[in-house]
Every structure is written in C-alpha cells, then in structure tokens.
Design a protein around this motif. Structure first.
Motif, PDB file in Angstrom:
ATOM      1  N   TYR A  84       0.815  -1.180  -0.065  1.00 35.01           N
ATOM      2  CA  TYR A  84       0.110  -0.010   0.164  1.00 35.01           C
ATOM      3  C   TYR A  84       0.850   1.422   0.026  1.00 35.01           C
ATOM      4  CZ  TYR A  84      -4.146  -2.778   1.167  1.00 35.01           C
ATOM      5  OH  TYR A  84      -5.090  -3.501   1.125  1.00 35.01           O
ATOM      6  N   GLU A 113      -3.402   3.406  -0.278  1.00 35.92           N
ATOM      7  CA  GLU A 113      -4.049   3.081  -1.473  1.00 35.92           C
ATOM      8  C   GLU A 113      -3.308   1.605  -1.998  1.00 35.92           C
ATOM      9  OE1 GLU A 113      -6.703   4.140  -2.830  1.00 35.92           O
ATOM     10  OE2 GLU A 113      -6.935   5.497  -1.389  1.00 35.92           O
ATOM     11  N   LEU A 114      -3.954   0.635  -2.308  1.00 35.89           N
ATOM     12  CA  LEU A 114      -3.455  -0.499  -2.722  1.00 35.89           C
ATOM     13  C   LEU A 114      -2.682  -0.385  -3.953  1.00 35.89           C
ATOM     14  CD1 LEU A 114      -3.267  -3.839  -1.985  1.00 35.89           C
ATOM     15  CD2 LEU A 114      -5.447  -3.936  -3.548  1.00 35.89           C
ATOM     16  N   PRO A 130      -8.301  -4.887   0.813  1.00 33.00           N
ATOM     17  CA  PRO A 130      -9.322  -3.928   0.366  1.00 33.00           C
ATOM     18  C   PRO A 130      -8.495  -3.110  -0.484  1.00 33.00           C
ATOM     19  CG  PRO A 130      -8.491  -3.446   2.706  1.00 33.00           C
ATOM     20  CD  PRO A 130      -8.136  -4.811   2.381  1.00 33.00           C
ATOM     21  N   GLY A 131      -9.214  -2.305  -1.211  1.00 36.06           N
ATOM     22  CA  GLY A 131      -8.558  -1.417  -2.324  1.00 36.06           C
ATOM     23  C   GLY A 131      -7.787  -0.205  -1.358  1.00 36.06           C
ATOM     24  N   SER A 132      -8.228   0.389  -0.281  1.00 36.11           N
ATOM     25  CA  SER A 132      -7.794   1.390   0.404  1.00 36.11           C
ATOM     26  C   SER A 132      -7.737   0.953   1.955  1.00 36.11           C
ATOM     27  CB  SER A 132      -8.228   2.530  -0.022  1.00 36.11           C
ATOM     28  OG  SER A 132      -9.783   2.757   0.554  1.00 36.11           O
TER      29      SER A 132
END
Length: 317
Positions: free
Chosen positions: A138, A143-144, A218-220
């Motif tokens: 991340y 953010e991923l 998760p994406g973020s």
C-alpha cells in the motif's frame, strides 16, 4: 603482456567498441616502452569503464533493490530471516482473522523505475500448519498498489526461512511514491503461522486490522490508524518483512528452460525517450511470459521455468 591480453579479453566482454579505441596503439620502440604504454592505457581504460558502469548502476540499478527489514548495521538484501538473538517467535502472534502491516521506507520511485517484484516474510521453523498466504503493498496514503500471488506456506521446516510472495500483472509501478518515501507491506495467512519479529517502539510496530484472509485485501485502508501489535504487556513487535523493487523481474524455476521477455516493458518514469530505433513495446509479452510460466508449472507437476522480464518501456531502452 599476458596480463594486458587477459585484460583486453575481459574488458572486451563489457564494451567492444571502447576497448578497440583504448588499445589501438601504434608500435613503439623500444618494446619495453610499448608494453608499458599498453599497461598504462589499459589501467586508464579499466578505471574509466568501472566509473561508467558504477554511474549507470547508481542511476538505474537493473537488479532489484531490497526495502524493509534489515539487521542493525547491515543491508536489507541478504538478511537472514531468523537465528539471531533479536528474533522473536510466536505462534499466536498472527491469526487468520487479522491482517498485519509494517511500514517500510523507499526512495526515488518518482525519478526511476520502481516495479514491484516480490515480498517476503520471515517464518519460524516451528511453523506446522501450512495453508496459503498473500502479500500486498500500500502507498503511504493507504491505496493498494499491488497484490502478490497466493503461495503455499511450506511445512515442516528444519530452519527459519523467508516465505517468498512474487507479484505479477501490468500495473505494479510505484511512481506515486515521490512525495512520500514510505509504504506499507501487508501479509495475510489462511491458517495461523509462526512469524518472526523484533521488539519495536509504538510508531514502528506492525499494525493489525480485523481483515480476514477470506476477505482479501481492500482497495484502500488507513493502516496508520490501526493500533500497534503488542507482544506482551506494553512491548510492541514488528514482523520481519521485505519487498524487492527494480527494473528486471527474475522469476526462478527448476525446469531447464528460460522465458525471456525483453521488449514488453511498461515503465517510462526516469527514462528519456530515445531519438531513433524501434520505440514501440511488444504488446503484452510481459504478461504472456508470466502466464506461460504459470501454465507450464501446472502441466509439469509444479516445476517452473525461469522467466526474465524487462519492465522498462522500449522507448527508453
């Protein structure tokens, strides 16, 4: 004279044109003066070549750069996963219902290629549950940036080891790291695993989030807001994790086959466009090389070929 000849052969291997310009001497008299002149010219050229290659390596290291855990006073690359007095082992430190994250510093990804290669986490020899694991990276903002391949956790083991988790795909460049030289390395396990960690301050400790392996990454996520992982009482710990970033992916294998994809790179950051030559990258040969390697592994009882993939766009190299 034999030393000069060996030097010519060795240096020609690095740069044929440079050697020819260095050693195109007209005959001198007496012969001893000729030999001395050749030796002097060779020494000058050798120093010049070494400086050129040293400068190139500093500007654009083709080998991956290691970030993350490093023993005190030592380098990240080549660090042992355990076996030292500072290493702590705990079977209950990581569970399948939680995700661990540790912060690592990284420099210069806004001015040169920074392509995610592989993550690794230190696992204790006492681990005995197996299962699978995945890693993620991340940005400092949460953010991923990339998710690794899912790998099996081997067991039983006779010694502490690094669990390698390679990244694959088309969007693994960390160019956004210029403004904040840090990132989060994240690990999830399908089953409880005995990891290796060090004692640390609260700010440097691993973060723990209630995100299960089955939920994925998760994406973020705001990892900084998560509480630090305690060991015992008020003592905190930081799991030993590393990540390799670089221009060339070398995916090891045991089959007598090498898949080479030199012209399908995507990274443009830090590489000025060439004025001539073929500037168009091959379409998706980087992904094809990764998928071909994986498919051969499925058909060959998990024996994989080695793959070498250049990540820089052809307009720059």
């Amino acid at each position: 004279a034999s030393l000069v000849q060996d030097g010519i052969l060795l240096t020609r291997f690095c740069s044929r044109r440079f050697v020819l310009s260095c050693f195109s001497l007209t005959p001198l008299t007496p012969p001893m003066l000729h030999t001395s002149a050749r030796l002097l010219r060779f020494a000058t050229c050798a120093i010049a070549i070494s400086l050129v290659f040293a400068a190139a390596e500093t500007a654009h290291p083709f080998g991956p750069t290691c970030y993350g855990y490093a023993p005190q006073g030592a380098m990240c690359a080549g660090a042992a996963p355990g076996g030292d007095s500072a290493a702590k082992h705990d079977a209950a430190w990581q569970s399948t219902s939680s995700t661990l994250a540790v912060r690592a510093s990284v420099q210069g990804c806004g001015v040169r290629a920074c392509w995610l290669q592989r993550a690794r986490v230190a696992v204790s020899a006492s681990n005995g549950d197996g299962g699978h694991a995945r890693a993620g990276v991340y940005t400092a903002a949460g953010e991923l940036a990339g998710v690794s391949e899912v790998v099996e956790v081997p067991f039983p083991n006779t010694a502490d080891f690094w669990l390698e988790l390679p990244f694959s795909g088309t969007d693994l460049e960390l160019a956004s790291q210029l403004e904040d030289d840090s990132m989060w390395l994240v690990i999830q396990f399908e089953r409880p695993v005995t990891v290796i960690f060090d004692t640390s301050s609260t700010g440097d400790s691993s973060r723990i989030a209630n995100i299960s392996y089955s939920s994925g990454l998760p994406g973020s996520h705001d990892w900084l807001a998560e509480s630090g992982r305690r060991m015992l009482g008020d003592v905190y710990g930081s799991v030993r994790m590393q990540v390799d970033i670089g221009d060339v992916s070398v995916l090891p294998g045991s089959l007598p086959l090498i898949i080479d994809a030199p012209h399908g790179g995507r990274v443009r950051t830090g590489w000025p466009a060439r004025a001539s030559g073929n500037l168009a990258s091959d379409t998706n040969t980087d992904v094809f090389a990764e998928e071909l390697r994986a498919e051969l592994g499925r058909r060959c009882q998990n024996r994989l070929p080695t793959a070498i993939i250049f990540r820089v766009h052809r307009q720059g190299v």
